[in-house]
Design a protein around this motif. Sequence first.
Motif, PDB file in Angstrom:
ATOM      1  N   GLU A  29       0.865  -1.186   0.000  1.00  0.00           N
ATOM      2  CA  GLU A  29       0.000   0.000   0.000  1.00  0.00           C
ATOM      3  C   GLU A  29       0.898   1.231   0.000  1.00  0.00           C
ATOM      4  O   GLU A  29       2.017   1.192   0.516  1.00  0.00           O
ATOM      5  N   PHE A  30       0.375   2.317  -0.549  1.00  0.00           N
ATOM      6  CA  PHE A  30       1.145   3.552  -0.620  1.00  0.00           C
ATOM      7  C   PHE A  30       0.370   4.667   0.070  1.00  0.00           C
ATOM      8  O   PHE A  30      -0.844   4.780  -0.118  1.00  0.00           O
ATOM      9  N   TYR A  68       0.580   8.919   1.045  1.00  0.00           N
ATOM     10  CA  TYR A  68       1.262  10.199   0.836  1.00  0.00           C
ATOM     11  C   TYR A  68       1.713  10.723   2.189  1.00  0.00           C
ATOM     12  O   TYR A  68       0.889  10.932   3.080  1.00  0.00           O
ATOM     13  N   MET A 107      -4.173   7.391   1.845  1.00  0.00           N
ATOM     14  CA  MET A 107      -3.801   6.318   0.932  1.00  0.00           C
ATOM     15  C   MET A 107      -3.837   6.820  -0.502  1.00  0.00           C
ATOM     16  O   MET A 107      -4.754   7.562  -0.881  1.00  0.00           O
ATOM     17  N   ILE A 108      -2.851   6.448  -1.272  1.00  0.00           N
ATOM     18  CA  ILE A 108      -2.758   6.845  -2.683  1.00  0.00           C
ATOM     19  C   ILE A 108      -2.373   5.609  -3.490  1.00  0.00           C
ATOM     20  O   ILE A 108      -2.134   4.548  -2.917  1.00  0.00           O
ATOM     21  N   ASN A 109      -2.312   5.779  -4.808  1.00  0.00           N
ATOM     22  CA  ASN A 109      -1.841   4.676  -5.643  1.00  0.00           C
ATOM     23  C   ASN A 109      -0.772   5.187  -6.614  1.00  0.00           C
ATOM     24  O   ASN A 109      -0.404   6.359  -6.594  1.00  0.00           O
ATOM     25  N   GLU A 110      -0.309   4.293  -7.466  1.00  0.00           N
ATOM     26  CA  GLU A 110       0.805   4.670  -8.344  1.00  0.00           C
ATOM     27  C   GLU A 110       0.412   5.706  -9.391  1.00  0.00           C
ATOM     28  O   GLU A 110       1.273   6.432  -9.895  1.00  0.00           O
ATOM     29  N   TYR A 111      -0.896   5.776  -9.726  1.00  0.00           N
ATOM     30  CA  TYR A 111      -1.320   6.815 -10.675  1.00  0.00           C
ATOM     31  C   TYR A 111      -1.217   8.204 -10.030  1.00  0.00           C
ATOM     32  O   TYR A 111      -0.797   9.164 -10.674  1.00  0.00           O
ATOM     33  N   HIS A 112      -1.609   8.301  -8.744  1.00  0.00           N
ATOM     34  CA  HIS A 112      -1.441   9.584  -8.051  1.00  0.00           C
ATOM     35  C   HIS A 112       0.045   9.960  -7.986  1.00  0.00           C
ATOM     36  O   HIS A 112       0.417  11.114  -8.207  1.00  0.00           O
ATOM     37  N   ALA A 149       2.475   9.138  -9.931  1.00  0.00           N
ATOM     38  CA  ALA A 149       2.992   9.567 -11.234  1.00  0.00           C
ATOM     39  C   ALA A 149       2.462  10.953 -11.604  1.00  0.00           C
ATOM     40  O   ALA A 149       3.227  11.824 -12.038  1.00  0.00           O
ATOM     41  N   ARG A 172      -8.153  14.387  -0.721  1.00  0.00           N
ATOM     42  CA  ARG A 172      -7.087  13.416  -0.485  1.00  0.00           C
ATOM     43  C   ARG A 172      -5.705  14.040  -0.624  1.00  0.00           C
ATOM     44  O   ARG A 172      -4.842  13.833   0.215  1.00  0.00           O
ATOM     45  N   VAL A 202      -5.452   9.702 -14.001  1.00  0.00           N
ATOM     46  CA  VAL A 202      -5.318   8.925 -12.767  1.00  0.00           C
ATOM     47  C   VAL A 202      -6.440   7.891 -12.733  1.00  0.00           C
ATOM     48  O   VAL A 202      -7.602   8.232 -12.945  1.00  0.00           O
ATOM     49  N   MET A 235     -11.384   2.807  -0.827  1.00  0.00           N
ATOM     50  CA  MET A 235     -10.350   2.798  -1.865  1.00  0.00           C
ATOM     51  C   MET A 235      -9.433   1.604  -1.646  1.00  0.00           C
ATOM     52  O   MET A 235      -9.071   1.298  -0.504  1.00  0.00           O
ATOM     53  N   ASN A 266      -6.237  -1.014  -3.863  1.00  0.00           N
ATOM     54  CA  ASN A 266      -5.296  -0.987  -4.980  1.00  0.00           C
ATOM     55  C   ASN A 266      -5.193  -2.380  -5.597  1.00  0.00           C
ATOM     56  O   ASN A 266      -5.890  -3.313  -5.181  1.00  0.00           O
TER      57      ASN A 266
END
Lengths: 241, 241
Positions: A122-123, A125, A134-139, A141, B107, B120, B134, B136
């Motif tokens: 999990e990622f 910020y 919580m964020i993902n790889e699209y955020h 990038a 977010r 995104v 949310m 992933n």
Amino acid sequence: MPELNKLEQIYEGKAKKVFRTENPDIYWIEYKDSATAFNGEKKAEIENKGVLNNRISALFFQYLAKQGVPSHFVELINDREMLVKSLQIIPVEVVARNIVAGSLAKRVGQPEGTPLAKPVLEFYYKDDALGDPMINEYHIAAMEWATPEQMDVIKAIALKVNEILKEFLAGLNIDLVDFKLEFGLHNGEVLLGDEISPDTCRFWDSRTREKLDKDRFRRDMGGLEEAYREILNRLEGKLKG
Amino acid sequence: MPELNKLEQIYEGKAKKVFRTENPDIYWIEYKDSATAFNGEKKAEIENKGVLNNRISALFFQYLAKQGVPSHFVELINDREMLVKSLQIIPVEVVARNIVAGSLAKRVGQPEGTPLAKPVLEFYYKDDALGDPMINEYHIAAMEWATPEQMDVIKAIALKVNEILKEFLAGLNIDLVDFKLEFGLHNGEVLLGDEISPDTCRFWDSRTREKLDKDRFRRDMGGLEEAYREILNRLEGKLKG
Ligand SMILES: Nc1ncnc2c1ncn2[C@@H]1O[C@H](COP(=O)(O)OP(=O)(O)O)[C@@H](O)[C@H]1O
Ligand SMILES: Nc1ncnc2c1ncn2[C@@H]1O[C@H](COP(=O)(O)OP(=O)(O)O)[C@@H](O)[C@H]1O
Ligand SMILES: [Mg+2]
Ligand SMILES: [Mg+2]
């Protein structure tokens, strides 16, 4: 390492202070006794926590280096302090999970203790004001917090650290439930940074399922110092034995 | 399509009802006038919403089919109802975003209206009781909500739909801010399902930045029916012209 001195403090976080040295490639980290949880809302001083986390982190970083995973760790200075490579921290906290616990139990509605069929990354910020969302790889990038190439390195290191530590800790009768890593850039290279300690991992005794980590503090269970000392003792028993 | 009848209802959701037909490959969808927001906490009946969303969705699905993106859409039955291919819905809602709005603004702490450097994608576990949390791709793989191969198809379709609709809508002076897609399996194949409407997209007038979507309901702005009708009119102007 030529003689270095602790120069001005460049950052004070919730658990550590970071100082400059004469060498721009080397920072001096001091581990504090402060315990915090829920984004700083809950606070206490826990005697010896800084000492225990400094020594536990050093042992983990040394073990990982032997297994081919480089980190920022350079050397222990004393019980509370270590020298590390200076990093430009990537503002993405990476959580690796093997067993459902904490926020994941709430998120997916599964009981704590459910084993995961595959490791989960999990990622988040790294931003206290936003509560580390919580964020993902699209955020990542789109916001340019890290490049896709850096994320590939970060994911590979995180999964490798997980495999190495899960196996190593199993030999100490400790289940590696989950843990949080931070990464940074040192001369353009992605390196593992920060700490690996019972503050940033969930460790369960494999036989009793007793919690040996910061959840004791989050959940007012007491015995935090003793639990962290138990982790250090088991690590030292193996690594110095 | 041979004569089919609306048989027993198999699901009633917040915005649509799904019925079986004599053909197990074909479902009958009826669009309701109910508007809901905040996971069903806010509710109202909006006259003609079902009619508008049924017709708007049909136009989007037909346009996408012409551009090589197949979906569950088969044909319109009447103003409120359509025939679709029966899907086993994958419980992952896929959100594609071009401009910061709604939950993403909160977010990442960026103002609504900030363009994103790259599209995104976000994934949410479709579970009303958990509040559509949310998630992933690691969660999806570990929980076996979809296979990694299905996720590759889903991501590719979502990004393609985004490119196609963004460009098409720009020609109607509509900014495609973000939208939600659902996917399902039909005889083992991943297909685009559900609806594409002002209930599931954010549409802003490119010149005035006026909101032409469900945010008018979420934010008590009024004029929902008129906004949805404006979207339908612009689509029909282009697609029937
Ligand atoms: N090698 C390093 N170089 C620079 N900064 C580092 C390094 N290792 C860790 N840090 C940063 O030091 C700060 C202090 O740590 P900590 O007290 O845990 O902070 P926080 O309150 O942000 O968790 C953190 O922001 C962490 O990212
Ligand atoms: N082709 C299809 N086959 C089966 N189910 C579908 C199909 N298209 C949409 N659905 C499902 O129909 C249900 C009704 O839609 P809706 O009222 O929007 O429900 P919700 O309240 O879950 O948003 C949803 O669960 C949706 O996933
Ligand atoms: Mg920290
Ligand atoms: Mg719906």
